[in-house]
Design an enzyme around this catalytic site. Structure first.
Site, mmCIF file in Angstrom:
data_model
loop_
_atom_site.group_PDB
_atom_site.id
_atom_site.type_symbol
_atom_site.label_atom_id
_atom_site.label_comp_id
_atom_site.label_asym_id
_atom_site.label_seq_id
_atom_site.Cartn_x
_atom_site.Cartn_y
_atom_site.Cartn_z
ATOM 1 N N HIS A 168 0.846 -1.197 -0.043
ATOM 2 C CA HIS A 168 -0.037 0.021 0.033
ATOM 3 C C HIS A 168 0.842 1.131 -0.083
ATOM 4 O O HIS A 168 2.071 1.384 0.737
ATOM 5 C CB HIS A 168 -0.926 -0.016 1.262
ATOM 6 C CG HIS A 168 -2.061 0.871 0.984
ATOM 7 N ND1 HIS A 168 -1.763 2.349 1.304
ATOM 8 C CD2 HIS A 168 -3.388 0.704 0.540
ATOM 9 C CE1 HIS A 168 -3.158 2.793 1.157
ATOM 10 N NE2 HIS A 168 -4.046 1.855 0.849
ATOM 11 N N ASP B 241 -7.834 -5.476 -0.126
ATOM 12 C CA ASP B 241 -8.298 -6.165 -1.013
ATOM 13 C C ASP B 241 -8.211 -7.752 -1.036
ATOM 14 O O ASP B 241 -8.593 -8.535 -1.868
ATOM 15 C CB ASP B 241 -8.111 -5.608 -2.465
ATOM 16 C CG ASP B 241 -8.634 -4.213 -2.762
ATOM 17 O OD1 ASP B 241 -9.784 -4.138 -2.633
ATOM 18 O OD2 ASP B 241 -8.029 -3.477 -3.295
HETATM 19 N N1 CMC Z 1 3.890 -7.485 -4.742
HETATM 20 C C1 CMC Z 1 5.427 -7.511 -5.039
HETATM 21 N N2 CMC Z 1 6.185 -6.639 -4.644
HETATM 22 C C2 CMC Z 1 5.684 -5.327 -4.314
HETATM 23 C C3 CMC Z 1 4.187 -5.299 -4.335
HETATM 24 C C4 CMC Z 1 3.329 -6.466 -4.389
HETATM 25 N N3 CMC Z 1 2.195 -6.354 -4.343
HETATM 26 N N4 CMC Z 1 3.867 -4.001 -3.865
HETATM 27 C C5 CMC Z 1 4.863 -3.365 -3.977
HETATM 28 N N5 CMC Z 1 6.008 -3.954 -4.367
HETATM 29 C C6 CMC Z 1 7.384 -3.893 -4.245
HETATM 30 C C7 CMC Z 1 7.934 -3.261 -5.728
HETATM 31 O O1 CMC Z 1 8.095 -4.001 -6.480
HETATM 32 C C8 CMC Z 1 8.988 -2.206 -5.105
HETATM 33 O O2 CMC Z 1 10.244 -3.138 -4.809
HETATM 34 P P1 CMC Z 1 11.438 -2.398 -5.393
HETATM 35 O O3 CMC Z 1 11.728 -1.298 -4.081
HETATM 36 O O4 CMC Z 1 12.350 -3.739 -5.228
HETATM 37 O O5 CMC Z 1 11.358 -1.767 -6.751
HETATM 38 C C9 CMC Z 1 8.455 -1.695 -3.738
HETATM 39 O O6 CMC Z 1 7.581 -2.816 -3.068
HETATM 40 C C10 CMC Z 1 7.873 -0.563 -3.458
HETATM 41 O O7 CMC Z 1 6.826 -0.772 -4.343
HETATM 42 P P2 CMC Z 1 5.868 0.633 -5.232
HETATM 43 O O8 CMC Z 1 5.494 0.052 -6.490
HETATM 44 O O9 CMC Z 1 6.944 1.580 -5.306
HETATM 45 O O10 CMC Z 1 5.004 1.140 -4.174
HETATM 46 P P3 CMC Z 1 3.734 2.000 -4.515
HETATM 47 O O11 CMC Z 1 3.541 2.393 -3.111
HETATM 48 O O12 CMC Z 1 3.931 2.815 -5.625
HETATM 49 O O13 CMC Z 1 2.469 1.042 -4.655
HETATM 50 C C11 CMC Z 1 0.608 -0.454 -4.559
HETATM 51 C C12 CMC Z 1 1.504 0.622 -3.920
HETATM 52 C C13 CMC Z 1 -0.632 -0.714 -3.780
HETATM 53 C C14 CMC Z 1 0.287 0.133 -6.029
HETATM 54 C C15 CMC Z 1 1.495 -1.640 -4.786
HETATM 55 O O14 CMC Z 1 1.770 -2.048 -3.488
HETATM 56 C C16 CMC Z 1 0.735 -2.801 -5.622
HETATM 57 O O15 CMC Z 1 0.943 -2.663 -6.824
HETATM 58 N N6 CMC Z 1 0.062 -3.866 -4.926
HETATM 59 C C17 CMC Z 1 -0.903 -4.749 -5.535
HETATM 60 C C18 CMC Z 1 -2.001 -4.087 -5.781
HETATM 61 C C19 CMC Z 1 -3.038 -4.120 -4.864
HETATM 62 O O16 CMC Z 1 -3.041 -4.823 -4.106
HETATM 63 N N7 CMC Z 1 -3.608 -2.715 -4.654
HETATM 64 C C20 CMC Z 1 -4.662 -2.501 -3.832
HETATM 65 C C21 CMC Z 1 -4.036 -1.486 -2.949
HETATM 66 S S1 CMC Z 1 -4.969 -1.077 -1.608
HETATM 67 C C22 CMC Z 1 -6.959 -0.812 -1.951
HETATM 68 C C23 CMC Z 1 -6.807 0.024 -3.086
HETATM 69 O O17 CMC Z 1 -6.213 1.455 -2.873
HETATM 70 O O18 CMC Z 1 -7.784 0.053 -3.955
#
Ligand code: CMC
Length: 390
Positions: free
Chosen positions: A267, A324
């Site tokens: 998140h 989720d």
């Molecule tokens: N699985 C594997 N690795 C992950 C995940 C994940 N679900 N989420 C983040 N990472 C890793 C990412 O690869 C990165 O690693 P590195 O530093 O080695 O490059 C690190 O964690 C930081 O990730 P980020 O993409 O910079 O983080 P963000 O804040 O931009 O993304 C997020 C937040 C929610 C989009 C992301 O965690 C994600 O894609 N999660 C899966 C989708 C999901 O469950 N979304 C629902 C969010 S909660 C409810 C809502 O908002 O609707």
């Protein structure tokens, strides 16, 4: 770049001042108007929480009765909206239908464009919260190839929604109180989450001062994607794909190798267990019991969560289950088809979107959202006639 800051995804930019929702992502705290989500999920109702978000305080008994009465009596949609929805293909994604029909509401209530009028704003909020389940249920029935069911205003907000989804015969549908309660809690848990992608979309679109239905349609579009509201669909598809507890190690290796993401984990704000995920988890067993279902996916989800929470890849990046992760399992137990999960999220999030929009309308510092960019393209290039191009 002068005084400009480059902040892709706005992860370090406060776009507004807001008094609606407080999140402490490190500690895993979520409060609406200062009240912890745990207390609201335990003691409140979705319509009461909606009032709280919109008007800043808990309603007294008379205010709550009037509010529930108003919402209950605006659940019907114009017959032409129904016809509009009948025009979609049989396999139309329910979120696409919801997005279009919410936008279409702006043409049915053109007076809503009078956004400076408090009465208009109030009635728009009532209409939006009241009609969202009707539109969502019509989208679901379209996907199932079933005739639409009109609202039953003698039922509760969630009871009526269940009736519009599942009623098969006259005279009426009687919802199971356990399912009705669990769904109400799910809606409470989704009600608002400060400046997430869809709320930010509502504010960006709303800042040019269209009617609120158009601004909310922008929010529905933001919610649609798999990184936001669409994650509940993606989680269920991921669990189905994993298929068995034995396949979990291989799947997790693929995630660590960067082939895909563990959906329902991570998140932007929470760097701890999402408090909403904890509350949803506590309702999963009771819903499965009420529907008398065995969920094979539940065993996979439990084991997957355990292994991920024990794995350095996830702990070092502070990746924990989000809202989720568990919601799809409950929706599946309720017999909601996977493609319709995100419309459930949309119903829950509607009061939050409206509250964000209303707060913005009262904001003396409101400005049209208009970010800048760092230009990386060509400059002062000459137009090349067609016969001289490669
Ligand atoms: N699985 C594997 N690795 C992950 C995940 C994940 N679900 N989420 C983040 N990472 C890793 C990412 O690869 C990165 O690693 P590195 O530093 O080695 O490059 C690190 O964690 C930081 O990730 P980020 O993409 O910079 O983080 P963000 O804040 O931009 O993304 C997020 C937040 C929610 C989009 C992301 O965690 C994600 O894609 N999660 C899966 C989708 C999901 O469950 N979304 C629902 C969010 S909660 C409810 C809502 O908002 O609707």
């Amino acid at each position: 770049f002068g005084l400009m800051t480059y902040d892709p995804g706005f992860s370090n930019t406060a776009s507004c001042r807001s008094a609606i929702t407080y999140i402490d992502g490190e500690k895993g705290i979520l409060e609406h108007r200062g009240i912890p989500i745990e207390q609201l999920a335990e003691s409140s109702s979705f319509l009461e929480v909606s009032y709280l978000l919109l008007y800043g305080h808990l309603p007294n008994q008379q205010q709550l009765d009037e509010w529930v009465h108003e919402i209950t009596h605006h659940t019907y949609v114009h017959e032409n909206i129904k016809r509009f929805m009948e025009g979609f293909r049989h396999d139309a994604n329910p979120m696409g239908m919801l997005l279009a029909s919410v936008g279409a509401l702006s043409t049915f209530y053109p007076e809503a464009v009078d956004i400076r009028d408090e009465e208009q704003r109030h009635i728009s909020a009532v209409r939006m919260i009241a009609k969202m389940p009707t539109l969502a249920a019509f989208a679901y029935r379209n996907a199932m190839g079933l005739p639409y069911v009109y609202p039953d205003n003698d039922l509760s907000y969630t009871g009526n929604f269940l009736s519009m989804l599942f009623k098969m015969a006259e005279p009426r549908y009687v919802p199971d109180p356990r399912i009705e309660k669990a769904l109400d809690v799910l809606f409470i848990l989704h009600a608002d989450h400060e400046q997430n992608c869809s709320a930010a979309a509502v504010r960006v679109a709303g800042s040019s001062l269209p009617d609120p239905f158009s601004a909310i349609a922008a929010g529905v579009a933001g919610l649609y994607g798999p990184l936001h509201g669409g994650a509940n669909v993606a989680v269920l598809k991921m669990l189905q794909r994993i298929g068995s507890v034995d396949n979990i190690p291989g799947f997790l290796q693929g995630v660590k190798d960067g082939n895909e993401r563990l959906m329902g984990f991570g998140h932007r704000v929470y760097k701890n267990y999402d408090p909403r995920a904890r509350i949803i988890r506590s309702h999963v067993d009771e819903v499965l019991e009420a529907t008398n279902k065995q969920s094979v996916l539940l065993d996979i989800a439990i084991e997957l969560e355990k292994r991920a929470l024990d794995d350095e890849y996830f702990t070092s990046r502070k990746l924990y289950p989000n809202v989720d992760y568990w919601s799809g399992i409950i929706y599946e137990a309720m017999n909601i088809p996977t493609d319709a999960f995100t419309v459930m999220f949309a119903i829950g999030r509607t009061p939050g979107w409206m509250a964000q929009w209303m707060e913005m309308m009262d904001d003396p510092e409101l400005k049209i959202a208009r970010p800048r960019q760092i230009y990386t393209g060509a400059r002062e290039a000459d137009y090349v006639p067609m016969n001289q191009r490669n």
